[in-house]
Design a protein around this motif. Structure first.
Motif, short mmCIF file in Angstrom:
data_model
loop_
_atom_site.label_atom_id
_atom_site.label_comp_id
_atom_site.label_asym_id
_atom_site.label_seq_id
_atom_site.Cartn_x
_atom_site.Cartn_y
_atom_site.Cartn_z
N LYS A 34 34.83 44.06 47.08
CA LYS A 34 34.75 42.60 47.07
C LYS A 34 35.43 42.00 45.83
O LYS A 34 36.11 40.98 45.92
N HIS A 35 35.24 42.64 44.66
CA HIS A 35 35.87 42.09 43.46
C HIS A 35 37.35 42.43 43.40
O HIS A 35 38.11 41.73 42.71
N GLN B 131 40.29 41.36 40.83
CA GLN B 131 39.83 40.42 39.81
C GLN B 131 39.77 41.12 38.44
O GLN B 131 39.43 42.29 38.35
N THR C 212 28.69 39.35 43.36
CA THR C 212 29.54 39.29 44.54
C THR C 212 29.44 37.94 45.25
O THR C 212 30.44 37.42 45.75
N THR D 26 32.96 36.17 44.70
CA THR D 26 33.80 36.64 45.80
C THR D 26 33.43 35.87 47.07
O THR D 26 32.61 34.95 47.03
#
Length: 697
Positions: free
Chosen positions: A33-34, A37, A74, A78
């Motif tokens: 999810k990240h 980043q 998250t 995200t």
């Protein structure tokens, strides 16, 4: 950064039955999810939740808490949602993640309101499950460790200040002293960089000159205790720059005058040995009176237990010594997390009291500034102990008053307090308590919290409860005004208003109940036309538009009688009024017009009253009000601005009370149109942060 298998191995080391698949799924989920980043340090963003999870394994927390640590950012950072978390990891972990997650709908709020809303949600979630706090503290600690990578100095200081004021005290309140000390040290470096640099340099200079003095003192303590048959562990350390800086500020001394820079810990095998060791220390070296504290017989509210003393070592050197068992030490350093047994359903109950107080503050706080102020007051650490006459123990901040004690016992007791006895002696309610005081609160039948209490209470719980009671009183006064206006409005309708019509009117106006309607009328949020139309649709069709300027006329006077508006009560159009004859040498005399509840009327028999009413379209009078302003720069100007925006001309302003506390009282005469106009002005004053209280005289 911990690798996936390393994190799982850490958990399995203290919890062999942990769900390995769950931990692996959570690790992979946060990495995916990240994605790409990055943090300010340049590291992948997912390194942060992984490191927070590692901190939770150091505390040996359960698998749900480890998964929450992995997932905690998250939802905020995200495209993942709480629904996604629940679908993959179950409702318990979803609830924990939601508790840690900052609110996503408040990014446009001012900074203090945004912080307050985050704190509000966090505290509510924490009250349901303390694991939310443990993850949040781990999150903040890791963020502080990497704070120096953020380029903006203002942002670094903002985060450091929030840490110092909210999260470090929270860590202390649950006994996580290692977290507290590291947070304070890192925040201090950002908030006071010059002081940090200077103190660090002085400590390094002392360290290079002491030739192992810390180790020498520790060995001397251990040998003295061993000579009396006590098996102990002893070690020492120099205090951190922040701790020294606080002592310098509290004692108003220079660095060279801070003599107790070294602190030592003695670990014994039993509580009985703690007291034996204390006796040996006090007979071997002179101890400093007033510096001894027994937190074993009377633990802190966070469960902290230890004996504290200060000794005069060789060459008049002062050293602090803490004596405790090994078990106490583990609990003291990591507090609530050190004896976590959630999987067995055992929730540490030492936190219930102050958590309950925090949630009561959340419920009672009116706005963001009030919530932050009251919460900070509730979690700061300097405490005293006071007792009820029956021996119940309450911990309060230093400087707490008898009123703070009353609210700590119970909110209803605080609200009804009219006096207090401390150690059997009658004292004023503002009297500050000392350690060990026995406090008896005297209740009154019709007592209520007073505005003046805000000038001396120190606890967030007391301050929030007092403000809530004052707001309720103000609301009741506005509702009473609205009830009188409502009766006048109902009299102008072509039909009598029944319960059905009232229910339908509330629905049309989007109000919950009759009190909401009366409050809206009293606060001038609804005009008479709006109320009439809601009660009887079509009833205002034939009403003429009201002219802008009107003169005052009075109904009920005999022809030729003059009148004037009494200065004792300052009636304005919209008030219910009566008249009293005053001889002035004319044939019929003059009638003084009074508000029906004017105190002067009590001196006259009701037979002398004239039943009067305002003439059609009467407007324009002098209204008098009393405003209690906070004594700080700009409050008087803000009040004047409220009058100007309300088109009310000030014709008289008197400072009637100037005190040492934070309040000044003014009496103001205003040219206003009618009661609704005056009520709107009072509502605007009460809504202002500059005004503590506003009322009509």
């Amino acid at each position: 950064m911990l690798r996936q298998y390393e994190l799982v191995e850490r958990v399995k080391a203290y919890d062999p039955g942990a769900d390995e698949a769950l931990l692996n799924r959570a690790y992979v989920f946060t990495v995916q999810k990240h994605g790409s980043q990055k943090r300010a340090s340049g590291d992948p963003y997912f390194s942060h939740p992984v490191e927070v999870a590692g901190l939770m394994t150091d505390l040996k927390l359960d698998q749900e808490t480890i998964a929450t640590a992995l997932l905690h950012d998250t939802v905020e950072d995200t495209l993942a949602t709480i629904a996604d978390i629940e679908a993959q990891f179950g409702p318990e972990i979803a609830r924990l993640v939601d508790g840690v997650t900052k609110l996503s709908k408040i990014e446009t709020m001012p900074e203090n309101e945004r912080a307050a809303e985050n704190l509000r949600k966090f505290l509510l979630a924490m009250s349901e499950d303390i694991r939310v706090l443990l993850v949040k503290l781990g999150d903040r600690l890791h963020n502080m460790r990497t704070l120096h990578f953020i380029k903006s100095p203002d942002k670094r200081r903002r985060i450091a200040r929030e840490t110092m004021e909210i999260y470090a005290p929270l860590a202390e309140r649950v006994g996580m002293y290692e977290y507290m000390r590291e947070m304070q040290a890192l925040a201090f470096e950002q908030l006071e960089p010059d002081a940090f640099k200077t103190l660090s340099g002085r400590l390094e200079q002392l360290r290079s000159q002491d030739h192992g003095q810390v180790d020498q003192v520790a060995l001397a303590i251990k040998q003295a205790l061993a000579a009396e048959g006590l098996q102990v562990m002893v070690w020492g350390r120099e205090k951190q720059p922040y701790s020294i800086w606080r002592k310098m500020a509290e004692r108003h001394v220079a660095f060279d005058q801070v003599t107790d820079i070294m602190a030592f810990r003695v670990l014994t095998q039993s509580p009985q040995d703690c007291y034996r060791a204390l006796g040996v220390l006090h007979t071997t070296w002179q101890f400093l009176p007033g510096r001894f504290k027994d937190y074993i017989s009377t633990p802190k509210s966070n469960g902290y237990r230890s004996l504290h003393t200060a000794l005069i070592y060789e060459n008049s050197m002062r050293v602090e010594v803490q004596v405790r068992t090994g078990e106490m030490h583990r609990t003291n350093e990591f507090g609530l997390a050190a004896h976590w047994a959630y999987k067995q359903g055992n929730r540490p109950d030492g936190q219930v009291g102050w958590l309950r107080d925090l949630i009561e503050i959340v419920d009672a706080s009116h706005d963001a500034e009030e919530l932050l102020e009251n919460t900070k007051m509730a979690i700061y650490q300097d405490r005293i102990f006071a007792f009820t006459p029956k021996g119940a123990l309450f911990q309060l901040p230093k400087g707490a008053s008898a009123v703070d004690f009353a609210f700590a016992v119970h909110t209803d007791l605080g609200a009804a307090a009219v006096g207090a006895k401390i150690n059997g002696r009658h004292v004023p309610l503002r009297t500050q308590l000392e350690n060990g005081d026995v406090v008896e609160v005297v209740k009154g039948q019709s007592a209520e919290p007073q505005l003046s209490w805000l000038g001396f209470v120190t606890t967030g719980k007391a301050r929030a409860a007092i403000r809530r009671a004052l707001r309720a009183k103000e609301r009741a006064e506005v509702i009473e005004t609205g009830r009188r206006l409502y009766d006048e409005i109902a009299d102008r309708l072509p039909a009598r208003v029944g319960r059905k019509a009232l229910r339908e009117a509330l629905e049309r106006l989007g109000l919950e109940d009759e009190d909401d309607l009366l409050f809206a009328i009293g606060a001038a949020r609804l005009s008479a036309r709006e109320v009439m139309e809601a009660l009887v649709p079509g009833s205002t069709a034939d009403l003429p538009d009201e002219p802008e300027e009107r003169a005052i006329t009075i109904k009920g006077l005999r022809p030729g009688s003059g009148f004037h508006l009494a200065e004792c009560c300052h009636p304005v159009p919209g008030d219910r009024i009566v008249g009293l004859h005053e001889e002035d040498g004319s044939s019929r005399g003059t009638v003084a017009v009074h508000v029906i509840d004017c105190p002067r009327l009590a001196e006259e028999g009701t037979a002398e009253w004239l039943d009067l009413g305002w003439g059609e379209h009467s407007r324009g009078a002098v209204g008098r009000l009393r405003a209690v302003l906070y004594h700080r720069t700009g409050t008087l100007a803000e009040m004047a601005g409220i009058f100007a925006r309300a088109n009310a001309n000030v014709i008289g302003l008197d400072l009637t009370e100037r005190r040492d506390d934070p309040f000044h009282t003014y009496v103001v005469d205003l040219e206003i149109q009618d009661l609704a106009h005056l009520t709107r002005i009072l509502s605007a004053l009460r809504a202002s942060d500059a005004v503590a209280e506003a009322m009509r005289v």
